[in-house]
Scaffold this active site. Structure first.
Site, PDB file in Angstrom:
ATOM      1  CG  ASP A   9      25.301  87.266  -4.633  1.00 54.70           C
ATOM      2  OD1 ASP A   9      24.481  87.888  -5.445  1.00 54.70           O
ATOM      3  OD2 ASP A   9      25.546  86.957  -3.536  1.00 54.70           O
ATOM      4  CG  ASP A  11      22.545  92.293  -1.926  1.00 55.13           C
ATOM      5  OD1 ASP A  11      23.139  93.189  -1.238  1.00 55.13           O
ATOM      6  OD2 ASP A  11      21.838  92.536  -2.839  1.00 55.13           O
TER       7      ASP A  11
HETATM    8  C1  XBP Z   1      19.982  89.991  -3.256  1.00 52.19           C
HETATM    9  C2  XBP Z   1      18.707  90.350  -2.881  1.00 52.19           C
HETATM   10  C3  XBP Z   1      18.283  91.749  -3.052  1.00 52.19           C
HETATM   11  C4  XBP Z   1      18.503  92.435  -1.638  1.00 52.19           C
HETATM   12  C5  XBP Z   1      17.794  93.896  -1.882  1.00 52.19           C
HETATM   13  O1  XBP Z   1      19.992  88.641  -3.407  1.00 52.19           O
HETATM   14  O2  XBP Z   1      17.613  89.463  -2.740  1.00 52.19           O
HETATM   15  O3  XBP Z   1      16.856  91.857  -3.292  1.00 52.19           O
HETATM   16  O4  XBP Z   1      17.907  91.897  -0.586  1.00 52.19           O
HETATM   17  O5  XBP Z   1      17.963  94.548  -3.015  1.00 52.19           O
HETATM   18  P1  XBP Z   1      21.191  88.021  -4.129  1.00 52.19           P
HETATM   19  P2  XBP Z   1      16.822  95.485  -3.671  1.00 52.19           P
HETATM   20  O6  XBP Z   1      22.414  88.198  -3.144  1.00 52.19           O
HETATM   21  O7  XBP Z   1      20.886  86.447  -4.289  1.00 52.19           O
HETATM   22  O8  XBP Z   1      21.516  88.728  -5.518  1.00 52.19           O
HETATM   23  O9  XBP Z   1      15.963  96.207  -2.513  1.00 52.19           O
HETATM   24  O10 XBP Z   1      17.542  96.483  -4.533  1.00 52.19           O
HETATM   25  O11 XBP Z   1      16.184  94.550  -4.557  1.00 52.19           O
HETATM   26 MG    MG Z   2      23.580  86.972  -2.258  1.00 54.25          MG
END
Ligand code: XBP
Ligand code: MG
Length: 253
Positions: A9, A11
């Protein structure tokens, strides 16, 4: 089955991007569009229940800003706002403001040396992944990952397992030959949905989430001089996450 690949993952896992990255960029996009919306640190914690930036904006309007006079073309309006948010976010990455979390660079290097295959499975926009990898690993950073599965490439975002399933299909690997790295409840729901064993590192926003079934829950990957804290599970007497420990965790019944 022998471990062949690590699926990451982005973020919250590779870098702490949400509070001081994505959230700030959303607010910049709102201001630029002349909207008086402001996503505070606390509100954003609640909004994180929904993954995907466009989906999150709609969730905000549906549940936290129902008074807003919606334009006729709501979908396009949100898509435009989100494009602006991506621009602000990637600009922020280009300033070098968002570093990798402790131990991430070391583990990625070790994995490459050990001949393991690497992939990304994230709901975030592809440009955000490129920006983060380039600014933290260098121009070649993206090439470390055989597959970068991101954003709208699958319609159903996490907690749906689709992005993990897609990444493994691209690599032609079964879940038993892989292990996932996540930081959130939506993330582990997705990885478990794809039958992947999962290593969790928590962050400020996700420390209270339910990580039942994770092979281990840590506060970070740790470094030789910066030990991790084990929140749940058995770290086999190790003080930081290395490939040997990843393999031990993947083999554990
Ligand atoms: C990450 C997210 C993303 C970011 C924003 O979740 O939810 O939506 O917050 O990115 P994970 P975008 O770590 O579970 O993948 O604005 O580009 O969608
Ligand atoms: Mg995440």
């Amino acid at each position: 089955m022998k471990l062949e690949a690590l699926l990451f993952d982005v973020d919250g896992t590779l870098a702490d991007t949400e509070r001081d990255g994505h959230r700030v960029a959303f607010n910049q996009a709102f201001a630029e569009a002349g909207l008086d919306w402001e996503w505070s640190v606390d509100l954003y914690e609640q909004l994180l229940a929904v993954t995907g930036g466009k989906e999150r904006i709609l969730h905000y309007l549906d549940n936290y800003n129902t008074e807003f006079n919606r334009p006729q073309q709501l979908k396009e309006f949100i898509a435009d706002l989100h494009k602006s948010k991506t621009r602000h976010y990637t600009d922020l990455l280009n300033t070098g403001a968002i570093p990798l979390r402790p131990g991430v660079l070391r583990l990625l290097k070790e994995a490459r040396q050990a001949g393991l295959r690497l992939a990304i499975a994230t709901t975030t926009t592809p440009a955000n992944v490129s920006g983060l990898l380039k600014n933290t690993l260098g121009e070649e950073g993206e090439s470390w990952f055989e597959v970068i599965a991101a954003g709208d490439i699958v319609p159903a975002k996490k907690p749906a397992p689709d992005i993990y399933t897609y990444a493994m299909e691209q690599m032609n690997l079964p879940a038993e030959a892989c292990i996932a790295f996540e930081d959130s409840e939506n993330g582990i729901l997705a990885s478990h949905g794809a039958n992947l064993k999962t290593i969790i590192t928590v962050n400020g926003y996700t420390v209270g989430h339910d990580f039942s079934g994770a092979v281990i829950v840590l506060d970070s990957f740790g470094e030789p001089d910066q030990p991790f804290k084990v929140i749940a599970g058995d770290a086999f007497n190790k003080t930081y996450l290395d490939i040997e420990l990843v393999k031990q965790l993947q083999e554990k019944k």
